[in-house]
Design an enzyme around this catalytic site. Sequence first.
Site, PDB file in Angstrom:
ATOM      1  N   HIS B 264       0.854  -1.305   0.163  1.00 55.44           N
ATOM      2  CA  HIS B 264      -0.057   0.041   0.008  1.00 55.44           C
ATOM      3  C   HIS B 264       0.802   1.158  -0.135  1.00 55.44           C
ATOM      4  O   HIS B 264       0.600   2.189  -0.745  1.00 55.44           O
ATOM      5  CB  HIS B 264      -0.934   0.051   1.156  1.00 55.44           C
ATOM      6  CG  HIS B 264      -1.959   1.228   1.357  1.00 55.44           C
ATOM      7  ND1 HIS B 264      -3.131   1.005   1.228  1.00 55.44           N
ATOM      8  CD2 HIS B 264      -1.524   2.435   1.824  1.00 55.44           C
ATOM      9  CE1 HIS B 264      -3.597   2.317   1.210  1.00 55.44           C
ATOM     10  NE2 HIS B 264      -2.695   3.030   1.844  1.00 55.44           N
ATOM     11  N   GLU B 265       1.702   1.640   1.150  1.00 56.25           N
ATOM     12  CA  GLU B 265       2.638   2.445   0.957  1.00 56.25           C
ATOM     13  C   GLU B 265       3.577   2.684  -0.198  1.00 56.25           C
ATOM     14  O   GLU B 265       3.718   3.760  -0.678  1.00 56.25           O
ATOM     15  CB  GLU B 265       3.317   2.809   2.422  1.00 56.25           C
ATOM     16  CG  GLU B 265       2.595   2.486   3.711  1.00 56.25           C
ATOM     17  CD  GLU B 265       1.454   3.529   3.658  1.00 56.25           C
ATOM     18  OE1 GLU B 265       1.810   4.597   2.996  1.00 56.25           O
ATOM     19  OE2 GLU B 265       0.484   3.534   4.290  1.00 56.25           O
ATOM     20  N   HIS B 268       1.796   4.544  -2.773  1.00 55.20           N
ATOM     21  CA  HIS B 268       1.969   6.228  -2.659  1.00 55.20           C
ATOM     22  C   HIS B 268       3.256   6.554  -2.982  1.00 55.20           C
ATOM     23  O   HIS B 268       3.586   7.680  -3.676  1.00 55.20           O
ATOM     24  CB  HIS B 268       1.764   6.423  -0.947  1.00 55.20           C
ATOM     25  CG  HIS B 268       0.405   6.158  -0.676  1.00 55.20           C
ATOM     26  ND1 HIS B 268      -0.615   7.154  -1.077  1.00 55.20           N
ATOM     27  CD2 HIS B 268      -0.093   5.619   0.470  1.00 55.20           C
ATOM     28  CE1 HIS B 268      -1.907   6.844  -0.325  1.00 55.20           C
ATOM     29  NE2 HIS B 268      -1.682   5.935   0.562  1.00 55.20           N
ATOM     30  N   GLU B 294      -4.670   7.997  -2.854  1.00 57.38           N
ATOM     31  CA  GLU B 294      -5.043   6.534  -2.572  1.00 57.38           C
ATOM     32  C   GLU B 294      -5.479   5.632  -3.457  1.00 57.38           C
ATOM     33  O   GLU B 294      -5.378   4.373  -3.327  1.00 57.38           O
ATOM     34  CB  GLU B 294      -6.187   6.799  -1.508  1.00 57.38           C
ATOM     35  CG  GLU B 294      -6.848   5.606  -0.775  1.00 57.38           C
ATOM     36  CD  GLU B 294      -5.668   5.464   0.533  1.00 57.38           C
ATOM     37  OE1 GLU B 294      -4.693   6.333   0.713  1.00 57.38           O
ATOM     38  OE2 GLU B 294      -5.668   4.432   1.233  1.00 57.38           O
TER      39      GLU B 294
END
Lengths: 501, 501
Positions: B264-265, B268, B294
């Site tokens: 997830h990170e 980003h 997101e």
Amino acid sequence: MQEQLADLKEKIGVAQDLAYAGAVLNWDQSTYMPNGGAEARGRQMATLSRLAHEHATSAEVGRLLDKLVPWAEQQDPDSDDAALVLVTKRDYDQAVRVPSEFIAELYSHIAKTYTAWTQARPNNDFASVAPLLEKTLDLSRRYAEFFGPSEHIADPLIDLADQGMTVAKIREIFGPLREQLVPLVKTITEQPAADDSCLLQHYPEAEQLAFGESLIREIGYDFERGRQDKTHHPFMTKFSIGDVRITTRFRDNDLSDGLFSTIHETGHAVYELGVNPAYENTPLASGASAGTHESQSRLWENVVGRSRAFWQYAYPKAQAAFPSQLGNVDLETFYRAINKVQRSLVRTDSDEVTYNLHVMIRFDLELALLEGKLAIRDLPEAWHERYRSDLGITAPDDRDGVLQDVHWYGGIIGGSFQGYTLGNILSAQIFDAAVKANPSIPTEISQGQFANLHNWLKSNMYVYGRKYSVPTLIRKVTGQDLSIEPYIRYLRTKYGELYSL
Amino acid sequence: MQEQLADLKEKIGVAQDLAYAGAVLNWDQSTYMPNGGAEARGRQMATLSRLAHEHATSAEVGRLLDKLVPWAEQQDPDSDDAALVLVTKRDYDQAVRVPSEFIAELYSHIAKTYTAWTQARPNNDFASVAPLLEKTLDLSRRYAEFFGPSEHIADPLIDLADQGMTVAKIREIFGPLREQLVPLVKTITEQPAADDSCLLQHYPEAEQLAFGESLIREIGYDFERGRQDKTHHPFMTKFSIGDVRITTRFRDNDLSDGLFSTIHETGHAVYELGVNPAYENTPLASGASAGTHESQSRLWENVVGRSRAFWQYAYPKAQAAFPSQLGNVDLETFYRAINKVQRSLVRTDSDEVTYNLHVMIRFDLELALLEGKLAIRDLPEAWHERYRSDLGITAPDDRDGVLQDVHWYGGIIGGSFQGYTLGNILSAQIFDAAVKANPSIPTEISQGQFANLHNWLKSNMYVYGRKYSVPTLIRKVTGQDLSIEPYIRYLRTKYGELYSL
């Protein structure tokens, strides 16, 4: 005056915040930053330095000082508020001489040079940093010239690091010291060398880290207010009185490098952690000078950390931590190993007796560069030449030659090295004063009790931060002016016993 | 105009430097800072925020914009320079409404609150942070009010995070989405639950870290321009286009928590790393909004990272990394485990189908707080009540209740959560567009080839940074306005197949 004083504290507090933020960015650059961050980081640090400088030298600060200084000069010299005003005034007078734009240029250049050095050293590639160093030398000269004419061009740079010192005064100290050291080194190195093979075994990094941290906790380093990380060149850095960090490096084939550098940086850290918390975020909230700072790193590293008393307590712990390496080595062998005197190449690894010769080489080279008598391109050979003449050895390449120390690659050239020897001198002088006040300290050290020593240093020295001028502080702590005698006596006693001189 | 433009870049560059420095201090606070540093760190971050704000809103910046905006409005809308001027103008107009002193007060308060939350959450002690949260709510309302009257008090705060969005518009999106999700959750959770016991075994932290890092290297996270560290609450942070870091946390009894938060990170991070390097240190050099950001974290975490295709490639690697845990588990079991749908308590751990219900709860509570319809003291119970009504479960205490997410403790209340659901919606819409342009992408994913997808996203979206307004960017990337249809279709296809709906 209280209103102006509060106003001054607020205004210089902003400059301090910016300087501490810069220190965080610098710490990050040296510990965790990925390579890709280097260019922007240099710019960011330059911006912070420039803004810190602008805030510290703003017209409002000048006006407030104009009002406050006459008041401060009439106060009790022990008044914290008066000291705050007068130290701020001294910093201000120095800082206003240097344009903010120059500060930004300097720090941006230093950041770039530091990054290049981290590559150049492992690659033995002095040529890649030489042009950067040329500019550093130019910037260092310009920096010195902002302070106007002086007896020696290095004098203002030395005064910034060691208040009250000049090239002439340092030569007066270094000359007699050298006269004592050279024959001492000669006498000792004519004897059979100590056996330090017990140190030169495989010591896994994680175990070195754990053992080092257990020792510095005992000494009094508070991990709630600090931490230790790995870096190229060990250093101590401060982000507030509640956050004083150290860094270290390890060699897995040498116990002493990491261990004593950990204790060394701890000495710097406990000094900063001991400053009066009421001084937080003011110019008073730091150690007094390069030399006084080094006196504490060397006091803990050497006067305590390489003493027989210390290892009477700590050696069983070292044996427990490293049973396969030290289990069959007796205390005396270990004690002699950590105090082995030898003509060596690396300053930070060198013994107490030869150490100051390394410093004097750098001090002289630095002056020669600033005087224009030595060119950067000739520096590597000049380095080797001085090691040949002063220590009788030559580094195989520049890694342990001119690329060895971070200072010229992470700062200006000038005023960078004299503090180490001033610190050595003071370490013995200050320890003597502590023992005079608390004669039980040596016995306590042999029992692993450091509280009396630590507290005496804290309440007689650390707590004052920059409140007193360096000469005043030395007199307050030791009852005397700086003197090489206690240090010479310390070396002669310790090494006389070790080498039956 | 070129001179004014260069002048503007330099002036806002200083504000950017200060903001990035603040980000470094914040990263350090969340990763390595000892407790003793907290108080000063709050003050330092407040100073940096205030100064960044002052520099971004200085009279000189205003005067330069007055000259440059009319020029920029006549340029080609694809001109980088024009975009720079117009985005700076938008930021400036927003920033000048908020006094610098308020910014300092806000950030100082947030730093204190964050520190308190890191203690309060493990201690299940909402009472200790409630008074701080009262002040955060007050500051959040005051913040919103600086922007003048709006239809809903949260509108300006939402617009800061998701340009162009309002409470009314979000309700128009969330309403129909909720109508689709609630029956879908009901249908799925009436079926037997997937067996996720293969994930809930002992997975040593160091091995999780190594495996996660090996996957994100494949995806395209460049460790020369980033790094991963541990923290309480995973986040991505940027110090320059060459230094974009992620943080993570692990549970040693659950593989999926750390693994998917790492991916997830990374989503980003690759967005930020893909911004045009020419935008470095300008307001253009960041992702466009909370929702578009997101969209990338969720695209990589879910649309890619929880797809069968991805694990066709990655599962043999997972089995090799964790032979005792996964050696006897087949791909299909693992795939069903990582996509288990269940009514759960923790947003960041929840499955794709229920996730948006977690977001909607927070969005509604945030609005109720800002509207004054809900008091901070009643927030824990209101949280539990909504979980009972919307998800049919209740947390045993506040740790997985109101203390769960960092947002209200590390920022303002308002605009904090809607971006997660906007991002989910966009993740499917943008992935659809990528596959439309490169139909081989799904096959490539199953072969561990991510370059085509990554490059398409980079050149069609990441590279633009904030150059285009969010609605314009969405149209450029997808050819449409934001629409929930691709996302609903994505969920129905994936979970229809998984649960034979």
